[in-house]
Write an enzyme that holds these catalytic residues in place. Structure first.
Site, PDB file in Angstrom:
ATOM      1  N   TYR A   1     -28.771  -1.801 137.485  1.00 30.82           N
ATOM      2  CA  TYR A   1     -30.148  -1.409 137.240  1.00 30.82           C
ATOM      3  C   TYR A   1     -30.333  -1.239 135.746  1.00 30.82           C
ATOM      4  O   TYR A   1     -29.489  -0.650 135.073  1.00 30.82           O
ATOM      5  CB  TYR A   1     -30.452  -0.088 137.956  1.00 30.82           C
TER       6      TYR A   1
ATOM      7  N   ASP B   1     -25.407  -2.217 128.702  1.00 27.73           N
ATOM      8  CA  ASP B   1     -26.378  -1.166 129.004  1.00 27.73           C
ATOM      9  C   ASP B   1     -25.608   0.130 129.251  1.00 27.73           C
ATOM     10  O   ASP B   1     -25.065   0.357 130.322  1.00 27.73           O
ATOM     11  CB  ASP B   1     -27.223  -1.563 130.217  1.00 27.73           C
TER      12      ASP B   1
ATOM     13  N   LYS C   1     -30.674   8.685 128.626  1.00 24.35           N
ATOM     14  CA  LYS C   1     -30.059   9.811 129.329  1.00 24.35           C
ATOM     15  C   LYS C   1     -29.359  10.797 128.387  1.00 24.35           C
ATOM     16  O   LYS C   1     -30.030  11.582 127.738  1.00 24.35           O
ATOM     17  CB  LYS C   1     -29.167   9.280 130.453  1.00 24.35           C
TER      18      LYS C   1
HETATM   19  C1  LIG Z   1     -31.495   5.115 134.026  1.00 23.69           C
HETATM   20  C2  LIG Z   1     -31.133   3.747 133.571  1.00 23.69           C
HETATM   21  C3  LIG Z   1     -32.039   2.909 132.912  1.00 23.69           C
HETATM   22  C4  LIG Z   1     -33.485   3.255 132.762  1.00 23.69           C
HETATM   23  O1  LIG Z   1     -33.683   4.389 131.995  1.00 23.69           O
HETATM   24  P1  LIG Z   1     -35.068   5.211 132.158  1.00 23.69           P
HETATM   25  O2  LIG Z   1     -34.950   6.254 131.102  1.00 23.69           O
HETATM   26  O3  LIG Z   1     -35.087   5.721 133.548  1.00 23.69           O
HETATM   27  O4  LIG Z   1     -36.162   4.243 131.891  1.00 23.69           O
HETATM   28  C5  LIG Z   1     -31.581   1.719 132.397  1.00 23.69           C
HETATM   29  N1  LIG Z   1     -30.302   1.347 132.541  1.00 23.69           N
HETATM   30  C6  LIG Z   1     -29.395   2.120 133.186  1.00 23.69           C
HETATM   31  C7  LIG Z   1     -27.981   1.672 133.282  1.00 23.69           C
HETATM   32  C8  LIG Z   1     -29.791   3.329 133.745  1.00 23.69           C
HETATM   33  O5  LIG Z   1     -28.914   4.051 134.437  1.00 23.69           O
END
Ligand SMILES: *Cc1c(COP(=O)(O)O)cnc(C)c1O
Length: 434
Positions: free
Chosen positions: A145, A240, A268
């Site tokens: 994701y 990511d 995060k």
């Molecule tokens: C949470 C997440 C996102 C998206 O971040 P948001 O702050 O919710 O937009 C993108 N990539 C990864 C791996 C994530 O866990």
């Protein structure tokens, strides 16, 4: 246990006002049943719900709260920042401090740019990759994701090297035309994709350690092969690290694999609970961003002083004393993993619990823990719903979805983890009795 009377009342009000009463789908408890609990406050490893009941929190705002709720350093830094104004829309020193902390800790970051969410970080990094390579195609993996940008809400197409199909209504098929979706843990699939389309691939994006469909640990040699293929074909590798960055260690997943990405995305943890994202990488790539270069990206609240202050306080605490916080998180994560393992064994369930530092996931299925989304047995979601409810009864709050991981913070301790394991053992007793 279901939500208490006050949470239920709030939820019915919320449902009149917001779709399913929430502002992000998983919070609605649809996959575990019942109504969501409303948080009233958080402190350390616990939160108190609207009915005044206390729970151990393993969601931690889905990753940011690595120091627990309302850590004094973070609260103090944010409070001091707030007194000086909430937003400037102009440069401020907090941005430099957070950038220095990140760049100082991660060898492959030479420059960063701050945004306000992980979604935005990923969207922007991909635009930059397309801009610098002059190519349009992007490869992503099933089970990873990367936020909700249109062209990433895409599922695998009919063949390996064919383009994907939108996985959400509202995404035009043409937006999915430049996204190729590959299975994880499969070198041959990658080779085939690069063979067929290598010269049009701008970037491959992969989660540091895929942690949004369970925790799918990848083999080091697989990630290294991916790096090689990107190099051979002139594609950029975007790691990511929105979950893994500053969570599994200061160097994130890149350090764990010994793989250097071209660009990395963050969110995060680096915001310490405030809306912060970032992307960064080599100087010559980052200098292609406007106003230096031709790739446009902007944000009214980017580099927000209050959000930056929360991030700075969080990273300072994590990086203090040679990263002692990470050693502690490793210890606590390992203790929880061993406890869960023993509880599964005692109850006669042949399930595994996968861990990367302070990120844990119970696979609730027999055999080797899955490395690919395709190997997750989705019947486990029903079992998970029962565990979730049994644990709520006992004051332990897990994510309301079988595919979400659990996060341990530095505010958790041996006692809290011991109590959690006991609660799990009692819940498993109920599950095995049917
Ligand atoms: C949470 C997440 C996102 C998206 O971040 P948001 O702050 O919710 O937009 C993108 N990539 C990864 C791996 C994530 O866990």
């Amino acid at each position: 246990m279901s939500a208490g009377p006050r949470s239920r009342e709030l939820y019915s009000r919320a449902c009149q006002l917001m779709p399913a009463g929430v502002n992000s789908p998983v919070r609605a408890f649809r996959s575990v049943g019942g109504d969501p609990l409303f948080y009233a406050s958080g402190d350390g490893s616990h939160f108190t719900d609207a009915d005044g009941r206390r729970f151990v929190d393993y969601v931690g705002s889905w990753g940011p709260l690595i120091l627990g709720h309302a850590h004094p350093d973070v609260v103090e830094a944010v409070t001091a920042a707030v007194r000086k104004g909430l937003s400037y829309g102009a440069p401020c020193e907090h941005e430099i401090e957070l950038a220095e902390l990140m760049i100082g800790a991660v060898p492959h970051l030479e420059m960063v740019r701050f945004v306000s969410s992980g979604t935005e970080a990923v969207m922007s990094a991909i635009r930059l990759a397309r801009g610098v390579t002059g190519r349009d195609d992007v490869v992503k993996f099933t089970g990873c994701y990367h936020g909700h940008a249109d062209h990433l809400l895409v599922a695998a197409g009919s063949g390996l090297a064919t383009f994907g199909t939108p996985s959400s209504a509202g995404v035009p098929a043409s937006f999915a035309e430049h996204t190729i979706v590959a299975p994880l843990d499969d070198e041959a699939a990658l080779e085939e994709i690069f063979d067929k389309r290598g010269s049009s691939i701008a970037a491959v994006i992969i989660e540091g350690i895929p942690a949004n469909s369970g925790l799918l640990l990848q083999r080091q040699e697989y990630v290294r092969r991916l790096r090689e293929l990107c190099d051979d074909h002139g594609a950029l590798l975007i790691l990511d690290e929105v979950i893994t960055g500053f969570r599994i260690g200061a160097g994130g997943a890149a350090e764990r694999y010994g793989v250097v990405p071209d660009l990395a995305t963050y969110g995060k943890v680096i915001g310490g609970g405030m809306p912060v994202g970032a992307y960064g990488g080599r100087r010559e790539l980052m200098q292609q961003l406007a106003p230096l270069g031709a790739v446009y990206q902007a944000g009214t609240l980017s580099g927000n002083p209050v959000a930056m202050a929360a991030g700075v306080a969080t990273l300072r605490r994590l990086l203090a004393e040679g990263g002692a916080a990470y050693a502690r998180l490793e210890e606590l994560g390992s203790l929880l993993q061993q406890g869960i393992r023993a509880a599964f064994e005692d109850a006669g369930f042949p399930w595994s619990v996968v861990r990367a530092g302070s990120i844990l996931w119970m696979s609730l299925q027999e055999g080797e823990p899955p490395r690919r989304f395709e190997d997750i047995r989705h019947e486990a979601a029903e079992t998970y719903a029962r565990l979730h409810s049994g644990l709520l009864d006992r004051g332990v709050y897990l994510a309301p979805s079988a595919y979400e991981v659990a996060f341990v913070s530095t505010a958790h301790d041996e006692k809290v983890i011991g109590d959690t394991v006991e609660a799990l053992a009692a819940t498993l007793g109920e599950v095995s009795r049917g």
